[in-house]
Scaffold this motif. Structure first.
Motif, PDB file in Angstrom:
ATOM      1  N   MET A 169     121.129 -71.340 -13.359  1.00 57.93           N
ATOM      2  CA  MET A 169     121.662 -72.422 -12.731  1.00 57.93           C
ATOM      3  C   MET A 169     120.402 -73.244 -12.289  1.00 57.93           C
ATOM      4  O   MET A 169     119.633 -72.948 -11.622  1.00 57.93           O
ATOM      5  CB  MET A 169     122.743 -72.091 -11.655  1.00 57.93           C
ATOM      6  N   LYS A 170     120.630 -74.605 -12.643  1.00 54.92           N
ATOM      7  CA  LYS A 170     119.596 -75.636 -12.369  1.00 54.92           C
ATOM      8  C   LYS A 170     120.111 -76.575 -11.309  1.00 54.92           C
ATOM      9  O   LYS A 170     120.839 -77.202 -11.365  1.00 54.92           O
ATOM     10  CB  LYS A 170     118.909 -76.199 -13.379  1.00 54.92           C
ATOM     11  N   MET A 171     119.546 -76.169 -10.042  1.00 48.41           N
ATOM     12  CA  MET A 171     120.148 -77.286  -8.912  1.00 48.41           C
ATOM     13  C   MET A 171     118.925 -78.435  -8.602  1.00 48.41           C
ATOM     14  O   MET A 171     117.647 -78.198  -8.732  1.00 48.41           O
ATOM     15  CB  MET A 171     120.180 -76.413  -7.621  1.00 48.41           C
ATOM     16  N   LYS A 172     119.469 -79.640  -8.460  1.00 45.17           N
ATOM     17  CA  LYS A 172     118.435 -80.692  -8.191  1.00 45.17           C
ATOM     18  C   LYS A 172     117.975 -80.651  -7.157  1.00 45.17           C
ATOM     19  O   LYS A 172     118.753 -80.401  -5.996  1.00 45.17           O
ATOM     20  CB  LYS A 172     119.358 -81.944  -8.246  1.00 45.17           C
ATOM     21  N   ILE A 173     116.755 -80.602  -6.791  1.00 45.92           N
ATOM     22  CA  ILE A 173     115.910 -80.524  -5.653  1.00 45.92           C
ATOM     23  C   ILE A 173     115.021 -81.654  -5.369  1.00 45.92           C
ATOM     24  O   ILE A 173     113.911 -81.809  -6.346  1.00 45.92           O
ATOM     25  CB  ILE A 173     115.062 -78.979  -5.494  1.00 45.92           C
ATOM     26  N   THR A 174     115.626 -82.479  -4.478  1.00 42.17           N
ATOM     27  CA  THR A 174     114.695 -83.875  -4.358  1.00 42.17           C
ATOM     28  C   THR A 174     114.978 -84.141  -3.127  1.00 42.17           C
ATOM     29  O   THR A 174     115.470 -83.515  -2.139  1.00 42.17           O
ATOM     30  CB  THR A 174     115.458 -85.026  -5.214  1.00 42.17           C
ATOM     31  N   ASP A 175     114.368 -85.370  -2.625  1.00 43.01           N
ATOM     32  CA  ASP A 175     114.230 -86.123  -1.366  1.00 43.01           C
ATOM     33  C   ASP A 175     114.602 -87.234  -1.562  1.00 43.01           C
ATOM     34  O   ASP A 175     113.977 -88.169  -2.003  1.00 43.01           O
ATOM     35  CB  ASP A 175     113.031 -85.777  -0.411  1.00 43.01           C
ATOM     36  N   ARG A 176     115.854 -87.924  -1.356  1.00 47.30           N
ATOM     37  CA  ARG A 176     116.201 -89.143  -1.413  1.00 47.30           C
ATOM     38  C   ARG A 176     115.696 -90.160  -0.448  1.00 47.30           C
ATOM     39  O   ARG A 176     115.889 -91.096  -0.369  1.00 47.30           O
ATOM     40  CB  ARG A 176     117.789 -89.447  -1.403  1.00 47.30           C
ATOM     41  N   GLY A 177     115.079 -89.414   0.414  1.00 44.38           N
ATOM     42  CA  GLY A 177     114.426 -90.372   1.687  1.00 44.38           C
ATOM     43  C   GLY A 177     115.266 -90.185   2.863  1.00 44.38           C
ATOM     44  O   GLY A 177     116.488 -89.520   2.950  1.00 44.38           O
ATOM     45  N   VAL A 178     114.522 -90.356   4.017  1.00 45.66           N
ATOM     46  CA  VAL A 178     115.345 -90.210   5.300  1.00 45.66           C
ATOM     47  C   VAL A 178     115.993 -91.460   5.499  1.00 45.66           C
ATOM     48  O   VAL A 178     115.903 -92.351   5.370  1.00 45.66           O
ATOM     49  CB  VAL A 178     114.026 -90.048   6.328  1.00 45.66           C
ATOM     50  N   GLY A 179     117.231 -91.138   6.158  1.00 47.65           N
ATOM     51  CA  GLY A 179     117.925 -92.062   6.753  1.00 47.65           C
ATOM     52  C   GLY A 179     119.176 -92.649   5.628  1.00 47.65           C
ATOM     53  O   GLY A 179     119.559 -93.648   5.655  1.00 47.65           O
ATOM     54  N   VAL A 180     118.866 -91.979   4.285  1.00 43.60           N
ATOM     55  CA  VAL A 180     120.022 -92.397   3.473  1.00 43.60           C
ATOM     56  C   VAL A 180     121.209 -91.341   3.234  1.00 43.60           C
ATOM     57  O   VAL A 180     120.887 -90.260   2.840  1.00 43.60           O
ATOM     58  CB  VAL A 180     119.313 -92.484   2.026  1.00 43.60           C
ATOM     59  N   GLY A 181     122.325 -91.786   3.743  1.00 42.33           N
ATOM     60  CA  GLY A 181     123.399 -90.934   3.615  1.00 42.33           C
ATOM     61  C   GLY A 181     123.492 -90.041   4.949  1.00 42.33           C
ATOM     62  O   GLY A 181     122.611 -90.043   5.740  1.00 42.33           O
ATOM     63  N   PHE A 182     124.334 -88.932   4.781  1.00 46.05           N
ATOM     64  CA  PHE A 182     124.698 -88.075   5.518  1.00 46.05           C
ATOM     65  C   PHE A 182     123.966 -86.710   5.245  1.00 46.05           C
ATOM     66  O   PHE A 182     123.668 -86.556   3.892  1.00 46.05           O
ATOM     67  CB  PHE A 182     126.295 -87.760   6.005  1.00 46.05           C
ATOM     68  N   HIS A 183     123.963 -85.685   6.007  1.00 46.08           N
ATOM     69  CA  HIS A 183     123.244 -84.677   5.743  1.00 46.08           C
ATOM     70  C   HIS A 183     124.287 -83.411   6.308  1.00 46.08           C
ATOM     71  O   HIS A 183     124.670 -83.343   7.411  1.00 46.08           O
ATOM     72  CB  HIS A 183     122.043 -84.329   6.357  1.00 46.08           C
ATOM     73  N   ILE A 184     124.309 -82.484   5.571  1.00 49.01           N
ATOM     74  CA  ILE A 184     124.945 -81.075   5.937  1.00 49.01           C
ATOM     75  C   ILE A 184     123.784 -80.074   5.944  1.00 49.01           C
ATOM     76  O   ILE A 184     123.133 -80.010   4.880  1.00 49.01           O
ATOM     77  CB  ILE A 184     126.097 -80.728   4.953  1.00 49.01           C
ATOM     78  N   VAL A 185     123.849 -79.316   6.964  1.00 49.39           N
ATOM     79  CA  VAL A 185     122.877 -77.821   7.094  1.00 49.39           C
ATOM     80  C   VAL A 185     123.820 -76.796   7.059  1.00 49.39           C
ATOM     81  O   VAL A 185     124.498 -76.657   8.155  1.00 49.39           O
ATOM     82  CB  VAL A 185     122.086 -78.304   8.297  1.00 49.39           C
ATOM     83  N   LEU A 186     123.608 -76.014   6.234  1.00 52.69           N
ATOM     84  CA  LEU A 186     124.336 -74.695   6.530  1.00 52.69           C
ATOM     85  C   LEU A 186     123.402 -73.697   6.912  1.00 52.69           C
ATOM     86  O   LEU A 186     122.226 -73.313   6.443  1.00 52.69           O
ATOM     87  CB  LEU A 186     124.857 -74.119   5.180  1.00 52.69           C
ATOM     88  N   TYR A 187     123.607 -73.111   7.998  1.00 52.86           N
ATOM     89  CA  TYR A 187     122.647 -72.164   8.774  1.00 52.86           C
ATOM     90  C   TYR A 187     123.118 -70.545   8.164  1.00 52.86           C
ATOM     91  O   TYR A 187     124.383 -70.318   8.488  1.00 52.86           O
ATOM     92  CB  TYR A 187     122.867 -72.177  10.208  1.00 52.86           C
ATOM     93  N   GLN A 188     122.145 -70.070   7.587  1.00 51.41           N
ATOM     94  CA  GLN A 188     122.448 -68.650   6.798  1.00 51.41           C
ATOM     95  C   GLN A 188     123.577 -68.598   6.268  1.00 51.41           C
ATOM     96  O   GLN A 188     124.551 -67.773   6.624  1.00 51.41           O
ATOM     97  CB  GLN A 188     121.980 -67.852   7.861  1.00 51.41           C
TER      98      GLN A 188
END
Length: 166
Positions: A1-20
């Motif tokens: 499976m190929k996942m897109k790993i990028t950085d859209r830039g800080v402050g663009v949209g919301f972010h979800i963090v999954l801790y472990q």
């Protein structure tokens, strides 16, 4: 499976963090929500599964190519990269309900591992940004992780008039 790993830039949209994260279905469902809402996904290692797990692929369906995802070795590493952003920690014992907060572009929503939540050592450092979704703790211990993530993201999007969504 190929996942897109990028950085859209800080402050663009919301972010979800999954801790472990421990359950591939939850992570896959959250990834699908992220793809649908232009929300960046951040994963704190270790995970309880591999990214080539077939259940993870199945839960994320064919949306993995649309997920903006980043991996970190610690919560501190993630927070240091985005030190000028607000982080909200979602736990059943939160001081404020999720609807009491006014969200803004670039906010982060942190969710703990399914079995134990966010470590107390992290929570205690950020008590002022500890939020919850009201529910009957008499009947259930917690809501499903992927449902909780969707509730938070959609409330934040509602408050900001669903930018970029139809």
């Amino acid at each position: 499976m190929k996942m897109k790993i990028t950085d859209r830039g800080v402050g663009v949209g919301f972010h979800i963090v999954l801790y472990q994260p421990e359950i591939p279905y939850n992570t896959g469902n959250i990834a699908r929500t992220c793809a649908a809402t232009n929300t960046k996904l951040h994963i704190i290692r270790p995970m309880g599964f591999t990214t080539d797990d077939r259940m993870l692929k199945r839960a994320g369906c064919d949306y993995w190519h649309s997920v903006d995802i980043a991996y970190y070795d610690s919560m501190e590493e993630c927070m240091a990269l985005y030190s000028d952003h607000r982080f909200f920690f979602i736990e059943t014992q939160g001081k404020h309900t999720y609807t009491e907060v006014t969200y803004k572009d670039g906010d982060f929503f942190v969710f703990g591992k399914e079995s134990t939540g966010i470590p107390k050592s992290i929570l205690e450092q950020h008590r002022e940004n500890w939020i919850k979704i009201p529910m009957s703790l008499e009947h259930v211990r917690s809501l499903n992780l992927s449902n909780t993530a969707a509730i938070l993201v959609y409330e934040a999007l509602r408050q900001t008039n669903f930018p970029g969504l139809e």
